[in-house]
Design a protein around this motif. Structure first.
Motif, mmCIF file in Angstrom:
data_model
loop_
_atom_site.group_PDB
_atom_site.id
_atom_site.type_symbol
_atom_site.label_atom_id
_atom_site.label_comp_id
_atom_site.label_asym_id
_atom_site.label_seq_id
_atom_site.Cartn_x
_atom_site.Cartn_y
_atom_site.Cartn_z
ATOM 1 N N GLN A 1 -6.408 -4.289 8.768
ATOM 2 C CA GLN A 1 -7.154 -5.534 8.662
ATOM 3 C C GLN A 1 -8.012 -5.554 7.403
ATOM 4 O OE1 GLN A 1 -10.431 -6.153 11.368
ATOM 5 N NE2 GLN A 1 -9.862 -8.295 11.703
ATOM 6 N N ALA A 2 -8.666 -4.424 7.109
ATOM 7 C CA ALA A 2 -9.516 -4.349 5.921
ATOM 8 C C ALA A 2 -8.704 -4.567 4.653
ATOM 9 C CB ALA A 2 -10.219 -3.000 5.879
ATOM 10 N N LEU A 3 -7.537 -3.947 4.566
ATOM 11 C CA LEU A 3 -6.711 -4.077 3.356
ATOM 12 C C LEU A 3 -6.110 -5.469 3.246
ATOM 13 C CD1 LEU A 3 -4.989 -0.576 3.417
ATOM 14 C CD2 LEU A 3 -6.688 -1.388 1.752
ATOM 15 N N LEU A 4 -5.686 -6.045 4.353
ATOM 16 C CA LEU A 4 -5.091 -7.386 4.306
ATOM 17 C C LEU A 4 -6.124 -8.431 3.911
ATOM 18 C CD1 LEU A 4 -2.786 -7.282 7.451
ATOM 19 C CD2 LEU A 4 -2.046 -7.488 5.068
ATOM 20 N N SER A 5 -7.374 -8.194 4.224
ATOM 21 C CA SER A 5 -8.406 -9.155 3.862
ATOM 22 C C SER A 5 -9.038 -8.837 2.507
ATOM 23 C CB SER A 5 -9.488 -9.216 4.944
ATOM 24 O OG SER A 5 -10.065 -7.954 5.161
ATOM 25 N N ARG A 6 -8.554 -7.799 1.837
ATOM 26 C CA ARG A 6 -9.006 -7.434 0.490
ATOM 27 C C ARG A 6 -7.782 -7.191 -0.390
ATOM 28 N NH1 ARG A 6 -12.297 -6.050 4.330
ATOM 29 N NH2 ARG A 6 -14.554 -6.155 4.027
ATOM 30 N N PRO A 7 -7.122 -8.261 -0.813
ATOM 31 C CA PRO A 7 -5.847 -8.132 -1.521
ATOM 32 C C PRO A 7 -5.925 -7.318 -2.806
ATOM 33 C CG PRO A 7 -6.686 -10.390 -1.603
ATOM 34 C CD PRO A 7 -7.508 -9.664 -0.595
ATOM 35 N N ASP A 8 -7.102 -7.277 -3.441
ATOM 36 C CA ASP A 8 -7.223 -6.476 -4.653
ATOM 37 C C ASP A 8 -7.058 -4.992 -4.350
ATOM 38 O OD1 ASP A 8 -9.677 -6.647 -3.237
ATOM 39 O OD2 ASP A 8 -10.762 -5.886 -4.990
ATOM 40 N N GLN A 9 -7.582 -4.544 -3.213
ATOM 41 C CA GLN A 9 -7.462 -3.144 -2.837
ATOM 42 C C GLN A 9 -6.033 -2.797 -2.424
ATOM 43 O OE1 GLN A 9 -10.230 -0.977 -3.186
ATOM 44 N NE2 GLN A 9 -10.840 -2.838 -4.263
ATOM 45 N N LEU A 10 -5.393 -3.698 -1.715
ATOM 46 C CA LEU A 10 -3.998 -3.478 -1.327
ATOM 47 C C LEU A 10 -3.099 -3.473 -2.553
ATOM 48 C CD1 LEU A 10 -1.897 -3.083 0.843
ATOM 49 C CD2 LEU A 10 -1.890 -5.551 1.252
ATOM 50 N N ALA A 11 -3.378 -4.353 -3.507
ATOM 51 C CA ALA A 11 -2.586 -4.399 -4.742
ATOM 52 C C ALA A 11 -2.714 -3.089 -5.515
ATOM 53 C CB ALA A 11 -3.038 -5.573 -5.603
ATOM 54 N N ALA A 12 -3.909 -2.500 -5.500
ATOM 55 C CA ALA A 12 -4.109 -1.226 -6.199
ATOM 56 C C ALA A 12 -3.250 -0.135 -5.578
ATOM 57 C CB ALA A 12 -5.584 -0.834 -6.153
ATOM 58 N N LEU A 13 -3.153 -0.113 -4.253
ATOM 59 C CA LEU A 13 -2.338 0.900 -3.577
ATOM 60 C C LEU A 13 -0.852 0.674 -3.838
ATOM 61 C CD1 LEU A 13 -4.272 1.104 -0.193
ATOM 62 C CD2 LEU A 13 -4.064 2.914 -1.903
ATOM 63 N N ARG A 14 -0.425 -0.553 -3.915
ATOM 64 C CA ARG A 14 0.975 -0.831 -4.196
ATOM 65 C C ARG A 14 1.332 -0.469 -5.635
ATOM 66 N NH1 ARG A 14 1.095 -6.328 -0.535
ATOM 67 N NH2 ARG A 14 2.323 -5.438 1.199
ATOM 68 N N ALA A 15 0.378 -0.647 -6.541
ATOM 69 C CA ALA A 15 0.625 -0.319 -7.947
ATOM 70 C C ALA A 15 0.535 1.173 -8.202
ATOM 71 C CB ALA A 15 -0.379 -1.058 -8.827
ATOM 72 N N GLU A 16 -0.323 1.856 -7.433
ATOM 73 C CA GLU A 16 -0.534 3.296 -7.623
ATOM 74 C C GLU A 16 -0.471 4.002 -6.263
ATOM 75 O OE1 GLU A 16 -3.841 4.330 -10.379
ATOM 76 O OE2 GLU A 16 -4.241 2.169 -10.334
ATOM 77 N N PRO A 17 0.720 4.263 -5.753
ATOM 78 C CA PRO A 17 0.837 4.893 -4.430
ATOM 79 C C PRO A 17 0.152 6.248 -4.321
ATOM 80 C CG PRO A 17 2.946 3.977 -5.140
ATOM 81 C CD PRO A 17 2.033 3.902 -6.319
ATOM 82 N N ASP A 18 -0.049 6.920 -5.451
ATOM 83 C CA ASP A 18 -0.732 8.215 -5.410
ATOM 84 C C ASP A 18 -2.186 8.089 -4.951
ATOM 85 O OD1 ASP A 18 1.561 9.432 -6.254
ATOM 86 O OD2 ASP A 18 0.929 9.692 -8.337
ATOM 87 N N LEU A 19 -2.694 6.860 -4.897
ATOM 88 C CA LEU A 19 -4.068 6.650 -4.438
ATOM 89 C C LEU A 19 -4.205 6.760 -2.922
ATOM 90 C CD1 LEU A 19 -5.228 3.568 -6.574
ATOM 91 C CD2 LEU A 19 -6.067 5.921 -6.770
ATOM 92 N N TRP A 20 -3.096 6.764 -2.200
ATOM 93 C CA TRP A 20 -3.176 6.689 -0.743
ATOM 94 C C TRP A 20 -4.037 7.783 -0.099
ATOM 95 C CZ3 TRP A 20 -2.863 3.216 2.804
ATOM 96 C CH2 TRP A 20 -2.077 2.076 2.619
ATOM 97 N N PRO A 21 -3.888 9.066 -0.468
ATOM 98 C CA PRO A 21 -4.741 10.077 0.183
ATOM 99 C C PRO A 21 -6.228 9.808 -0.020
ATOM 100 C CG PRO A 21 -2.878 11.122 -0.911
ATOM 101 C CD PRO A 21 -2.865 9.687 -1.350
ATOM 102 N N ARG A 22 -6.600 9.413 -1.237
ATOM 103 C CA ARG A 22 -8.004 9.093 -1.504
ATOM 104 C C ARG A 22 -8.418 7.853 -0.712
ATOM 105 N NH1 ARG A 22 -9.719 7.880 -7.608
ATOM 106 N NH2 ARG A 22 -8.564 9.833 -7.858
ATOM 107 N N ALA A 23 -7.511 6.878 -0.660
ATOM 108 C CA ALA A 23 -7.812 5.638 0.062
ATOM 109 C C ALA A 23 -8.061 5.901 1.540
ATOM 110 C CB ALA A 23 -6.669 4.644 -0.113
ATOM 111 N N VAL A 24 -7.327 6.833 2.118
ATOM 112 C CA VAL A 24 -7.514 7.123 3.539
ATOM 113 C C VAL A 24 -8.922 7.658 3.797
ATOM 114 C CG1 VAL A 24 -6.787 8.617 5.442
ATOM 115 C CG2 VAL A 24 -5.075 7.430 4.072
#
Length: 414
Positions: free
Chosen positions: A266-289
Protein backbone atom coordinates in the motif's frame (compact mmCIF):
# COMPACT_ATOMS: atom_id res chain seq x y z
CA UNK A 1 13.05 14.46 37.63
CA UNK A 2 10.69 11.88 39.15
CA UNK A 3 7.97 11.65 36.52
CA UNK A 4 7.14 9.47 33.54
CA UNK A 5 6.31 12.24 31.10
CA UNK A 6 9.35 14.47 30.94
CA UNK A 7 9.39 17.90 29.28
CA UNK A 8 6.51 19.08 27.14
CA UNK A 9 6.78 19.32 23.37
CA UNK A 10 7.57 22.54 21.55
CA UNK A 11 5.81 24.15 18.61
CA UNK A 12 8.48 22.99 16.17
CA UNK A 13 7.80 19.30 16.80
CA UNK A 14 8.04 17.47 13.43
CA UNK A 15 4.69 16.53 11.95
CA UNK A 16 3.82 12.82 12.01
CA UNK A 17 3.73 10.95 8.69
CA UNK A 18 -0.02 11.19 8.20
CA UNK A 19 -0.79 14.22 10.25
CA UNK A 20 -4.33 13.06 10.99
CA UNK A 21 -5.67 12.56 14.46
CA UNK A 22 -6.48 8.91 13.74
CA UNK A 23 -2.99 7.96 12.59
CA UNK A 24 -1.01 5.85 15.07
CA UNK A 25 2.10 7.82 14.15
CA UNK A 26 0.43 10.97 15.44
CA UNK A 27 -0.14 9.51 18.91
CA UNK A 28 3.29 7.92 19.19
CA UNK A 29 4.98 11.02 17.79
CA UNK A 30 3.34 13.16 20.43
CA UNK A 31 4.43 10.78 23.19
CA UNK A 32 8.00 10.88 21.93
CA UNK A 33 8.13 14.67 21.78
CA UNK A 34 6.50 15.08 25.19
CA UNK A 35 9.29 13.18 26.87
CA UNK A 36 11.67 10.22 26.82
CA UNK A 37 9.32 8.09 28.94
CA UNK A 38 5.53 8.01 28.73
CA UNK A 39 2.66 6.17 30.33
CA UNK A 40 1.80 3.02 28.40
CA UNK A 41 -1.00 0.47 28.17
CA UNK A 42 -2.20 -1.30 31.29
CA UNK A 43 -0.82 -4.80 30.84
CA UNK A 44 -0.60 -4.95 34.66
CA UNK A 45 -2.47 -3.30 37.53
CA UNK A 46 0.39 -0.79 37.72
CA UNK A 47 0.23 0.13 34.04
CA UNK A 48 3.44 0.40 32.05
CA UNK A 49 6.04 2.86 30.77
CA UNK A 50 7.10 3.35 27.17
CA UNK A 51 10.64 4.45 26.38
CA UNK A 52 9.83 6.63 23.39
CA UNK A 53 13.06 7.72 21.69
CA UNK A 54 15.29 5.70 19.42
CA UNK A 55 18.59 5.73 21.28
CA UNK A 56 16.95 5.26 24.66
CA UNK A 57 14.74 2.41 23.42
CA UNK A 58 17.70 0.70 21.75
CA UNK A 59 19.77 1.00 24.92
CA UNK A 60 16.91 -0.28 27.04
CA UNK A 61 16.67 -3.46 24.97
CA UNK A 62 20.26 -4.37 25.91
CA UNK A 63 20.29 -3.00 29.47
CA UNK A 64 20.52 -5.94 31.94
CA UNK A 65 18.61 -3.88 34.51
CA UNK A 66 15.49 -4.44 32.40
CA UNK A 67 14.60 -8.12 32.76
CA UNK A 68 12.29 -10.23 30.62
CA UNK A 69 11.34 -12.58 33.47
CA UNK A 70 8.88 -10.85 35.78
CA UNK A 71 9.28 -13.54 38.44
CA UNK A 72 12.92 -12.51 38.89
CA UNK A 73 12.02 -8.90 39.74
CA UNK A 74 10.60 -7.89 43.12
CA UNK A 75 7.27 -6.13 42.77
CA UNK A 76 6.85 -6.88 39.06
CA UNK A 77 3.68 -8.29 37.53
CA UNK A 78 3.78 -10.61 34.52
CA UNK A 79 2.74 -8.31 31.69
CA UNK A 80 2.96 -11.05 29.06
CA UNK A 81 0.60 -13.18 31.10
CA UNK A 82 -1.69 -10.18 31.36
CA UNK A 83 -1.69 -9.79 27.58
CA UNK A 84 -2.66 -13.42 27.07
CA UNK A 85 -5.37 -13.15 29.74
CA UNK A 86 -6.80 -10.03 28.11
CA UNK A 87 -6.91 -11.82 24.78
CA UNK A 88 -8.87 -14.67 26.31
CA UNK A 89 -6.22 -17.40 26.57
CA UNK A 90 -7.64 -19.68 29.29
CA UNK A 91 -5.97 -20.12 32.66
CA UNK A 92 -5.12 -23.76 32.00
CA UNK A 93 -2.81 -22.56 29.20
CA UNK A 94 -1.12 -19.85 31.26
CA UNK A 95 2.16 -21.74 30.84
CA UNK A 96 2.29 -20.28 27.31
CA UNK A 97 3.51 -17.01 28.83
CA UNK A 98 6.78 -18.77 29.68
CA UNK A 99 8.15 -18.29 26.17
CA UNK A 100 11.56 -17.23 24.90
CA UNK A 101 10.41 -13.63 25.32
CA UNK A 102 10.07 -14.14 29.08
CA UNK A 103 13.51 -15.67 29.66
CA UNK A 104 16.83 -14.06 30.58
CA UNK A 105 20.51 -14.91 30.57
CA UNK A 106 21.66 -18.51 30.28
CA UNK A 107 18.10 -19.83 30.35
CA UNK A 108 17.16 -17.70 27.34
CA UNK A 109 20.40 -18.54 25.52
CA UNK A 110 19.80 -22.28 26.05
CA UNK A 111 16.37 -22.20 24.45
CA UNK A 112 17.28 -19.79 21.68
CA UNK A 113 20.25 -21.89 20.63
CA UNK A 114 17.97 -24.88 20.08
CA UNK A 115 16.00 -23.12 17.36
CA UNK A 116 18.44 -20.53 16.01
CA UNK A 117 19.93 -22.97 13.49
CA UNK A 118 16.53 -23.10 11.79
CA UNK A 119 16.80 -19.39 11.02
CA UNK A 120 20.45 -19.10 9.98
CA UNK A 121 21.23 -16.95 6.93
CA UNK A 122 22.23 -20.06 5.03
CA UNK A 123 19.00 -21.88 5.84
CA UNK A 124 16.89 -18.82 5.02
CA UNK A 125 18.70 -18.28 1.71
CA UNK A 126 18.03 -21.91 0.82
CA UNK A 127 14.31 -21.22 1.26
CA UNK A 128 14.27 -18.40 -1.30
CA UNK A 129 13.33 -20.59 -4.30
CA UNK A 130 10.46 -22.10 -2.29
CA UNK A 131 9.21 -18.64 -1.27
CA UNK A 132 9.37 -17.59 -4.94
CA UNK A 133 7.49 -20.72 -6.00
CA UNK A 134 4.72 -20.17 -3.45
CA UNK A 135 4.45 -16.52 -4.46
CA UNK A 136 4.33 -17.34 -8.16
CA UNK A 137 1.48 -19.79 -7.69
CA UNK A 138 -0.51 -17.25 -5.69
CA UNK A 139 0.11 -14.55 -8.30
CA UNK A 140 -1.29 -16.90 -10.97
CA UNK A 141 -4.48 -17.14 -8.93
CA UNK A 142 -4.57 -13.36 -8.49
CA UNK A 143 -4.18 -12.84 -12.24
CA UNK A 144 -7.19 -15.06 -12.86
CA UNK A 145 -9.26 -13.41 -10.15
CA UNK A 146 -8.54 -9.93 -11.50
CA UNK A 147 -8.66 -10.71 -15.21
CA UNK A 148 -12.14 -9.23 -15.65
CA UNK A 149 -11.19 -5.97 -13.96
CA UNK A 150 -12.57 -6.89 -10.55
CA UNK A 151 -10.59 -5.72 -7.50
CA UNK A 152 -8.51 -8.35 -5.69
CA UNK A 153 -7.85 -8.25 -1.95
CA UNK A 154 -4.13 -8.90 -1.48
CA UNK A 155 -4.39 -9.85 2.19
CA UNK A 156 -6.15 -13.24 1.89
CA UNK A 157 -4.76 -13.97 -1.60
CA UNK A 158 -1.07 -13.19 -0.99
CA UNK A 159 -0.01 -11.57 2.28
CA UNK A 160 -1.31 -14.30 4.57
CA UNK A 161 -0.70 -17.46 2.49
CA UNK A 162 3.02 -16.84 1.84
CA UNK A 163 4.33 -16.59 5.43
CA UNK A 164 1.94 -19.15 6.93
CA UNK A 165 2.95 -21.71 4.31
CA UNK A 166 6.67 -21.09 4.80
CA UNK A 167 6.72 -21.11 8.61
CA UNK A 168 4.43 -24.14 8.82
CA UNK A 169 6.68 -26.04 6.41
CA UNK A 170 9.75 -25.11 8.47
CA UNK A 171 8.16 -26.14 11.73
CA UNK A 172 6.39 -29.19 10.33
CA UNK A 173 2.69 -28.28 10.67
CA UNK A 174 0.73 -30.43 8.18
CA UNK A 175 -1.09 -28.60 5.40
CA UNK A 176 -4.51 -29.75 6.57
CA UNK A 177 -3.93 -28.13 9.97
CA UNK A 178 -2.80 -24.70 8.77
CA UNK A 179 -6.24 -23.15 8.49
CA UNK A 180 -6.66 -23.45 12.25
CA UNK A 181 -3.28 -21.77 12.81
CA UNK A 182 -4.21 -18.95 10.46
CA UNK A 183 -7.49 -18.33 12.28
CA UNK A 184 -5.78 -18.49 15.66
CA UNK A 185 -2.98 -16.08 14.77
CA UNK A 186 -5.54 -13.62 13.43
CA UNK A 187 -6.87 -13.26 16.98
CA UNK A 188 -3.59 -11.62 17.99
CA UNK A 189 -4.52 -8.54 15.98
CA UNK A 190 -8.31 -8.79 16.16
CA UNK A 191 -8.89 -10.26 19.65
CA UNK A 192 -12.03 -12.30 20.24
CA UNK A 193 -12.03 -13.47 23.87
CA UNK A 194 -15.06 -15.65 23.16
CA UNK A 195 -13.33 -17.60 20.40
CA UNK A 196 -9.83 -17.66 21.91
CA UNK A 197 -10.26 -20.40 24.58
CA UNK A 198 -11.52 -22.98 22.08
CA UNK A 199 -8.95 -22.11 19.43
CA UNK A 200 -5.95 -21.94 21.76
CA UNK A 201 -6.80 -25.32 23.30
CA UNK A 202 -7.16 -26.80 19.79
CA UNK A 203 -3.75 -25.41 18.80
CA UNK A 204 -2.04 -26.87 21.87
CA UNK A 205 -3.72 -30.22 21.19
CA UNK A 206 -2.41 -30.11 17.62
CA UNK A 207 1.10 -29.40 18.87
CA UNK A 208 0.97 -32.35 21.26
CA UNK A 209 -0.23 -34.59 18.43
CA UNK A 210 2.52 -33.30 16.13
CA UNK A 211 5.20 -34.02 18.73
CA UNK A 212 3.86 -37.57 19.13
CA UNK A 213 3.78 -38.03 15.35
CA UNK A 214 7.40 -36.93 14.96
CA UNK A 215 8.50 -39.28 17.71
CA UNK A 216 6.95 -42.11 15.74
CA UNK A 217 8.08 -40.87 12.32
CA UNK A 218 10.86 -38.22 12.22
CA UNK A 219 10.98 -35.69 9.38
CA UNK A 220 13.20 -32.84 8.20
CA UNK A 221 11.52 -30.14 10.29
CA UNK A 222 11.90 -28.18 13.49
CA UNK A 223 9.55 -30.36 15.52
CA UNK A 224 11.72 -33.40 14.86
CA UNK A 225 14.81 -31.46 15.92
CA UNK A 226 13.22 -30.39 19.19
CA UNK A 227 11.93 -33.90 19.88
CA UNK A 228 15.41 -35.32 19.38
CA UNK A 229 16.91 -32.78 21.78
CA UNK A 230 14.27 -33.60 24.40
CA UNK A 231 14.53 -37.38 24.06
CA UNK A 232 18.34 -37.48 23.98
CA UNK A 233 18.86 -35.03 26.82
CA UNK A 234 15.53 -34.48 28.55
CA UNK A 235 16.80 -31.87 31.01
CA UNK A 236 17.66 -29.50 28.16
CA UNK A 237 14.13 -29.05 26.86
CA UNK A 238 10.97 -29.96 28.72
CA UNK A 239 7.72 -31.01 27.06
CA UNK A 240 6.10 -27.74 28.14
CA UNK A 241 9.00 -25.78 26.66
CA UNK A 242 8.58 -27.62 23.36
CA UNK A 243 4.89 -26.81 23.21
CA UNK A 244 5.43 -23.16 24.13
CA UNK A 245 8.26 -22.72 21.65
CA UNK A 246 6.32 -24.21 18.74
CA UNK A 247 3.29 -22.14 19.70
CA UNK A 248 5.40 -18.97 19.60
CA UNK A 249 7.31 -19.77 16.43
CA UNK A 250 4.30 -20.44 14.24
CA UNK A 251 2.25 -17.47 15.42
CA UNK A 252 5.12 -14.97 15.54
CA UNK A 253 6.66 -16.45 12.40
CA UNK A 254 3.89 -15.36 10.11
CA UNK A 255 1.67 -12.73 11.70
CA UNK A 256 4.19 -9.88 11.51
CA UNK A 257 5.12 -10.61 7.90
CA UNK A 258 1.48 -11.06 6.94
CA UNK A 259 0.87 -7.46 7.98
CA UNK A 260 4.16 -6.03 6.75
CA UNK A 261 3.57 -7.20 3.16
CA UNK A 262 0.23 -5.43 2.54
CA UNK A 263 1.25 -2.30 4.44
CA UNK A 264 4.38 -2.11 2.31
CA UNK A 265 2.45 -2.73 -0.90
CA UNK A 266 0.00 0.00 0.00
CA UNK A 267 2.81 2.41 0.88
CA UNK A 268 4.60 1.84 -2.44
CA UNK A 269 1.43 2.00 -4.54
CA UNK A 270 0.56 5.34 -2.98
CA UNK A 271 4.11 6.66 -3.54
CA UNK A 272 4.79 6.07 -7.24
CA UNK A 273 8.17 7.80 -7.11
CA UNK A 274 9.45 5.21 -4.64
CA UNK A 275 8.04 2.30 -6.63
CA UNK A 276 9.57 3.73 -9.82
CA UNK A 277 12.97 3.84 -8.10
CA UNK A 278 12.73 0.14 -7.24
CA UNK A 279 11.70 -0.77 -10.77
CA UNK A 280 14.60 1.23 -12.20
CA UNK A 281 17.13 -0.09 -9.68
CA UNK A 282 16.13 -3.57 -8.44
CA UNK A 283 19.32 -3.76 -6.39
CA UNK A 284 17.66 -1.29 -4.01
CA UNK A 285 15.19 -3.91 -2.79
CA UNK A 286 17.16 -5.18 0.26
CA UNK A 287 17.70 -1.61 1.47
CA UNK A 288 14.08 -0.77 0.70
CA UNK A 289 12.85 -3.64 2.85
CA UNK A 290 14.69 -2.20 5.86
CA UNK A 291 12.99 1.13 5.19
CA UNK A 292 9.62 -0.59 4.88
CA UNK A 293 10.16 -2.37 8.19
CA UNK A 294 11.03 0.97 9.77
CA UNK A 295 7.98 2.79 8.42
CA UNK A 296 5.41 0.00 8.02
CA UNK A 297 6.38 -2.38 10.80
CA UNK A 298 3.19 -3.62 12.48
CA UNK A 299 4.56 -3.92 16.03
CA UNK A 300 4.38 -0.60 17.92
CA UNK A 301 6.14 -1.60 21.15
CA UNK A 302 8.33 -4.39 22.43
CA UNK A 303 7.12 -7.12 24.72
CA UNK A 304 7.27 -6.17 28.41
CA UNK A 305 10.49 -5.80 30.36
CA UNK A 306 10.74 -5.21 34.11
CA UNK A 307 13.01 -2.77 35.93
CA UNK A 308 15.08 -4.76 38.43
CA UNK A 309 16.10 -1.52 40.14
CA UNK A 310 15.41 2.18 39.84
CA UNK A 311 16.64 3.22 36.39
CA UNK A 312 17.03 6.72 35.01
CA UNK A 313 16.31 7.18 31.30
CA UNK A 314 17.33 10.58 29.98
CA UNK A 315 16.54 12.25 33.29
CA UNK A 316 13.33 10.33 34.00
CA UNK A 317 13.29 7.84 36.89
CA UNK A 318 11.64 4.49 36.25
CA UNK A 319 10.94 2.83 39.63
CA UNK A 320 12.03 -0.73 40.35
CA UNK A 321 9.34 -3.28 39.52
CA UNK A 322 7.88 -1.20 36.68
CA UNK A 323 6.69 -2.80 33.46
CA UNK A 324 8.57 -1.11 30.61
CA UNK A 325 8.13 -1.24 26.84
CA UNK A 326 10.51 -0.06 24.13
CA UNK A 327 8.71 2.27 21.71
CA UNK A 328 9.60 0.64 18.38
CA UNK A 329 7.32 2.84 16.29
CA UNK A 330 8.06 6.10 18.09
CA UNK A 331 11.79 5.32 17.98
CA UNK A 332 11.80 4.47 14.29
CA UNK A 333 10.32 7.87 13.49
CA UNK A 334 12.62 9.79 15.83
CA UNK A 335 13.95 12.92 14.05
CA UNK A 336 16.93 12.94 16.42
CA UNK A 337 18.56 10.06 14.53
CA UNK A 338 17.50 10.56 10.90
CA UNK A 339 16.41 13.35 8.60
CA UNK A 340 12.80 13.44 7.47
CA UNK A 341 11.84 10.23 9.31
CA UNK A 342 8.22 10.72 8.24
CA UNK A 343 9.16 10.05 4.61
CA UNK A 344 9.47 6.62 3.00
CA UNK A 345 12.78 6.65 1.14
CA UNK A 346 13.85 3.38 -0.49
CA UNK A 347 17.32 4.84 -1.05
CA UNK A 348 17.82 5.69 2.61
CA UNK A 349 21.19 4.56 3.93
CA UNK A 350 20.83 2.41 7.02
CA UNK A 351 24.25 3.27 8.40
CA UNK A 352 25.57 0.84 10.95
CA UNK A 353 23.18 -2.04 11.47
CA UNK A 354 19.66 -2.00 10.12
CA UNK A 355 18.79 1.62 10.79
CA UNK A 356 15.67 0.70 12.77
CA UNK A 357 14.45 -1.32 15.75
CA UNK A 358 11.43 -2.84 14.02
CA UNK A 359 12.69 -6.33 14.87
CA UNK A 360 13.92 -5.35 18.32
CA UNK A 361 17.55 -5.33 19.40
CA UNK A 362 19.95 -7.29 21.55
CA UNK A 363 19.58 -10.84 22.86
CA UNK A 364 15.85 -10.91 22.10
CA UNK A 365 16.22 -9.67 18.52
CA UNK A 366 13.61 -11.39 16.37
CA UNK A 367 14.74 -14.91 15.45
CA UNK A 368 12.84 -14.82 12.17
CA UNK A 369 13.94 -11.35 11.02
CA UNK A 370 16.00 -12.62 8.07
CA UNK A 371 13.11 -14.82 6.95
CA UNK A 372 10.62 -11.95 7.27
CA UNK A 373 12.83 -9.65 5.20
CA UNK A 374 13.28 -12.28 2.53
CA UNK A 375 9.58 -13.11 2.31
CA UNK A 376 8.73 -9.41 2.07
CA UNK A 377 11.31 -8.75 -0.64
CA UNK A 378 10.48 -11.82 -2.75
CA UNK A 379 6.73 -11.31 -2.49
CA UNK A 380 6.67 -7.58 -3.22
CA UNK A 381 9.22 -7.75 -6.01
CA UNK A 382 7.32 -10.56 -7.73
CA UNK A 383 4.01 -8.73 -7.27
CA UNK A 384 5.20 -5.53 -8.92
CA UNK A 385 7.10 -7.35 -11.67
CA UNK A 386 4.10 -9.51 -12.52
CA UNK A 387 1.62 -6.62 -12.56
CA UNK A 388 3.29 -3.46 -13.90
CA UNK A 389 -0.09 -1.69 -14.02
CA UNK A 390 -1.00 -2.64 -10.46
CA UNK A 391 -2.88 0.12 -8.65
CA UNK A 392 -5.05 0.64 -5.61
CA UNK A 393 -8.71 0.00 -6.31
CA UNK A 394 -9.62 3.00 -4.17
CA UNK A 395 -7.16 5.85 -4.20
CA UNK A 396 -7.44 7.56 -0.84
CA UNK A 397 -4.09 9.29 -1.14
CA UNK A 398 -0.87 8.35 0.70
CA UNK A 399 -1.29 5.45 3.08
CA UNK A 400 -0.63 5.75 6.76
CA UNK A 401 2.71 4.19 7.48
CA UNK A 402 1.40 2.63 10.63
CA UNK A 403 0.66 -0.76 12.09
CA UNK A 404 -3.12 -0.75 12.26
CA UNK A 405 -4.86 -3.82 10.92
CA UNK A 406 -5.89 -3.65 7.28
CA UNK A 407 -9.30 -5.28 6.81
CA UNK A 408 -8.56 -5.42 3.09
CA UNK A 409 -6.15 -4.13 0.47
CA UNK A 410 -8.05 -4.04 -2.80
CA UNK A 411 -6.04 -3.62 -6.00
CA UNK A 412 -6.57 -3.73 -9.74
CA UNK A 413 -4.05 -5.94 -11.52
CA UNK A 414 -4.55 -4.63 -15.05
Amino acid sequence: MDTTTGPTSTDDTPAPPDGGAGCPMTAFGRLREQGPVADGPGFTSQGSRIVTRYEDARDMLTDPRFRSDASAVDGAENGLGGILETMGVPEDLSFLSGSLASRDGADHARLRKLVSRTFTVRRVNALRPRVAQITGQLLDDIALAGADGKPVDLIPTLAYPVPITVICELVGVPEQDRGLWREFAGLFTAPDPQRMPELSRAIVAQIRALIAARRAEPADDLVTGLVEVHDEDGDRLTETEMITMLFDLVTAGFETTAHLIPKSAQALLSRPDQLAALRAEPDLWPRAVHELVRTCGPIPVSLPRYAAEDVEVDGVRIPAGSTVLAGLTSGNFDPRVREHPEELDVRRETGRGEGHIGFGHGAHYCLGAALARQETEVTLRALFDRFPQLRLAEDDGPSRLGFERLPELRVLVS
